[in-house]
Design a protein around this motif. Sequence first.
Motif, short mmCIF file in Angstrom:
data_model
loop_
_atom_site.label_atom_id
_atom_site.label_comp_id
_atom_site.label_asym_id
_atom_site.label_seq_id
_atom_site.Cartn_x
_atom_site.Cartn_y
_atom_site.Cartn_z
N MET A 150 0.90 -1.25 -0.11
CA MET A 150 0.02 -0.01 -0.05
C MET A 150 1.05 1.22 -0.09
O MET A 150 0.35 2.39 0.15
CB MET A 150 -0.78 -0.03 1.05
CG MET A 150 -1.69 -1.41 1.15
SD MET A 150 -3.23 -1.26 2.41
CE MET A 150 -1.98 -1.14 3.87
N GLY A 151 2.08 1.24 -0.29
CA GLY A 151 3.02 2.19 -0.54
C GLY A 151 3.78 2.54 0.98
O GLY A 151 4.92 2.53 0.84
N ARG A 152 2.77 2.93 2.03
CA ARG A 152 3.56 3.20 3.20
C ARG A 152 3.53 1.99 4.27
O ARG A 152 4.02 2.01 5.40
CB ARG A 152 2.67 4.39 3.71
CG ARG A 152 2.82 5.77 2.99
CD ARG A 152 4.48 6.09 3.05
NE ARG A 152 4.68 7.49 2.21
CZ ARG A 152 5.90 7.84 1.71
NH1 ARG A 152 7.07 7.23 1.98
NH2 ARG A 152 5.91 8.74 1.10
N SER A 153 2.89 0.95 3.80
CA SER A 153 2.93 -0.23 4.68
C SER A 153 2.44 -1.23 3.71
O SER A 153 1.98 -1.28 2.60
CB SER A 153 1.72 -0.02 5.77
OG SER A 153 0.41 0.11 5.04
N VAL A 154 2.74 -2.65 4.08
CA VAL A 154 2.61 -3.68 3.58
C VAL A 154 1.57 -4.83 4.42
O VAL A 154 2.05 -5.23 5.43
CB VAL A 154 4.02 -4.61 3.28
CG1 VAL A 154 3.80 -5.70 2.48
CG2 VAL A 154 4.67 -3.63 2.29
N LEU A 155 0.58 -5.37 3.57
CA LEU A 155 -0.20 -6.14 4.56
C LEU A 155 -0.06 -7.64 4.00
O LEU A 155 -0.14 -7.66 2.65
CB LEU A 155 -1.77 -5.84 4.34
CG LEU A 155 -2.35 -4.37 4.91
CD1 LEU A 155 -3.75 -4.28 4.61
CD2 LEU A 155 -2.04 -4.48 6.23
N ILE A 156 -0.04 -8.48 4.74
CA ILE A 156 0.18 -9.80 4.25
C ILE A 156 -0.95 -10.64 4.77
O ILE A 156 -1.14 -10.79 6.26
CB ILE A 156 1.51 -10.43 4.60
CG1 ILE A 156 2.86 -9.63 4.13
CG2 ILE A 156 1.77 -12.15 4.35
CD1 ILE A 156 4.21 -10.03 4.36
#
Length: 614
Positions: A150-156
Motif C-alpha cells: 500500500m505504499g507506506r505499509s505492506v499487508l500480508i
Amino acid sequence: MSGGGSIEGIRDKARKPLRAPDMVQEEFAGDGFDRSVMPFGCPVTPLGIQGLKLWVLDAANQLIALATDCRKGDLLLLFGGDSWLIKHFPQLTKDQAKNGAPATKFDQAEVQTALVTACQRKNIFNPQGRVFGRGAHRAVGDDQQLVLHMGRSVLIAGQPDAKGQRGKLAEHRPGEIDDSFFPALPALVPPASEPSATEDAQRLRELFGDWFWVEPDSAPLLLLGMVGQMFFCGALSWRSHVWLAGPTSAGKSSLQALIRALLGNWCLHVEDASEAAVRQILGDDTLPVMIDEAEADDNPEKQKAIINLAKKASSGAKIIRGGADHKGQEFTAQSCFLFSSVLHSLAKGEERNRVAILEMRQVPLTKKEYVAPDLLEWRDIGRRMHRRMIEQWPRFSRTLADYKREIWSHGLEGRWQDTYGTLLACADCLLYDRAPSQESELNEEHGREKVWVRAILPMIQRGKSEARSDVERCIAHLMGCLIPGAHGASAETVGQWIKRAMALADPIEGGINHTARERLKQYGLRLVLLKRDEPKLDGEPVPNDWVNGYLAVAYQTCEPLATLFRGKEWANGAYLQSLGKVDGVRRGLKMRFSGMNADNAIAIPLKALRDDEE
C-alpha cells in the motif's frame, strides 16, 4: 593497603570503567550487516552492487540505485538529514578538535567509502524479480499468502506464525520482507477494517443493471466480477479484461466514474496514453488500468500497442525494453484493463478470448431523469469490498476451479475458461461466502455455477464466432490486396483476379484466361495442379475446378508479393507461417513465377479461399 578489595583499588577501577555490552547490537549481530563499516542504527540499508551502481534502501525505505560518487546532496536525501552522519562520521576543524567542540559537518569522503564498502561486501544485487511495487502480489514461494503493498505499509494475509498457523492480516513497514523488497512509495487507500456484506455486492450488481445492456442478465454480473478482480489482480495467475462498448450517451464515462470511486486510488486512469507511458507509470505496480475513450480511429497503432500490453498482462508476461543506459529493462505486466469506447477493435482470437466485451445501448429518450449514485457512499463500500476480497482469498482457487470446470463442460477451451471463469469467481467471492462446490444441496445457492455459465454462454459463443484466427485474417488480407490492371486499367483485388483466372474464358484459347493467370504470377501467385505423392507440378487447374487446384504462394524473396504484406503482422515472410496452417497445404515446392529462376513456394488448396460463399 592495596589490592582489588581495597578502597584505593575500587577507586582505580572506577576511573577506568569498562563499556557495558550493547545488547541491541548483540541481538542484530547475525543479520549480515557489517557494523565495522556502517555503525548500528544506520538509516540506510546497503543491499549490494550492480555494475557501477550501489543499491540501498534509504531512510524512507525507498529502493535507490546510487552512483558511487555519492554527492553531498544525495547523502542528505539518503540518510534523511545530516544528524546521524555528523554523529558517526564527524568532520572536525582544528579548533573543534583542540577545544573538544562538537562537529557541525560530516566527512563526505568517509561516508562515501563506508557506503561503497558496505554495498561491496553485500555482493551483487539484482532487483529483477525481487522488487514489488504497489498493488497485490503472491508471496514468493507461498501461493497461499496474499501481499498488498500500500505504499507506506505492506499487508500480508495468510502469513504462517511460529506454529505454522495462518493468522490474520499482518502489517509490515516497507523494505525487505523475506528476501523480497517492497520499497516505500506514495500511499494507497487501505482496505476497510470490516468486510462488505453480500447485500452490498447485490446492490452494486443491481446498480450496474440500471445501465442499458445488450445482455442485461450477464453484463452486470461480469462487471461486478471485474470490480472484485481489480482489487487483487496482481496476485492472480490469469487476469481478465473488460471492454465497455456502446454509442454516445450510453453512460460509459459515468460507469467508469462509479468504478473509480469503488477503487479509490487503486487504479491508473487514463484517457489518452501510449503503451510506453502506461508501462513506465506502472513500473513495478500491479494496479488495474482504466482507459476511457479508447477509440481506434484516434491512433490505431497506439491502441494496438496498448491492446498488446493488455494481452501480455493476462498471463503476467515479462517485457524487455531498452533503457537510456543501453541496458534491457524488465517489466512484468500484471494489471487488468478496463476499456470503454463507442467501438471496440478486437478481431484476433487471442484478443477476444482475453476480453469480455460488454455491449451497451444508448439511454432511451423515455428514460426518466438520471439519478447519479452517491460516489462517497460507494467509495466507503469499495474499501469494504476490498477487505472482503482479501478475506475470500483462501477459497478463490477452489471457486475458480468450479467455474472453469463448468465452462469446460460446455466444450469451451483454455482461455475462455480462464477469462470468464476468473470474472465469475470474483463475483462469487463478493456475493457468497463459500465456493459453489462447498454449498449444501439444501441451500438455494447450490448449483449457481451452472446457472451463471448458462447465462454467459451466448456472449462467449458470439465472441468465438466473431474472433478470426491468424489464418483467416491472413487469407482475407491477401484476397483484398489490390493488383494494378494492365495498360492503365483499374486495380482489382487478388481475389477478383483469382476468380477471373478460374472462370471459363474464350473457348478458342482453351477456356483458360491466360492474361489473369500471368498477372497473378507477376505477384508471386500461381494456379497449379500438384502430383499426389510428391511436391511437383502436374499442370494447371481447368476452369471452375476449385476442388483439385492450388494457389502457389512464393516466399518473401519475391519482392512484389512481399510488398502486399509490408507493414502488416505478416511482413518479412510471416505470411508463410499463417498460410502454412491451412488444411491440405503442400510445402517444399519450387517453381517459376514471372522470372527466369525458380522460387520456393507453398501451395494452399483453392477451396480454402472460397470459404462458405459458394
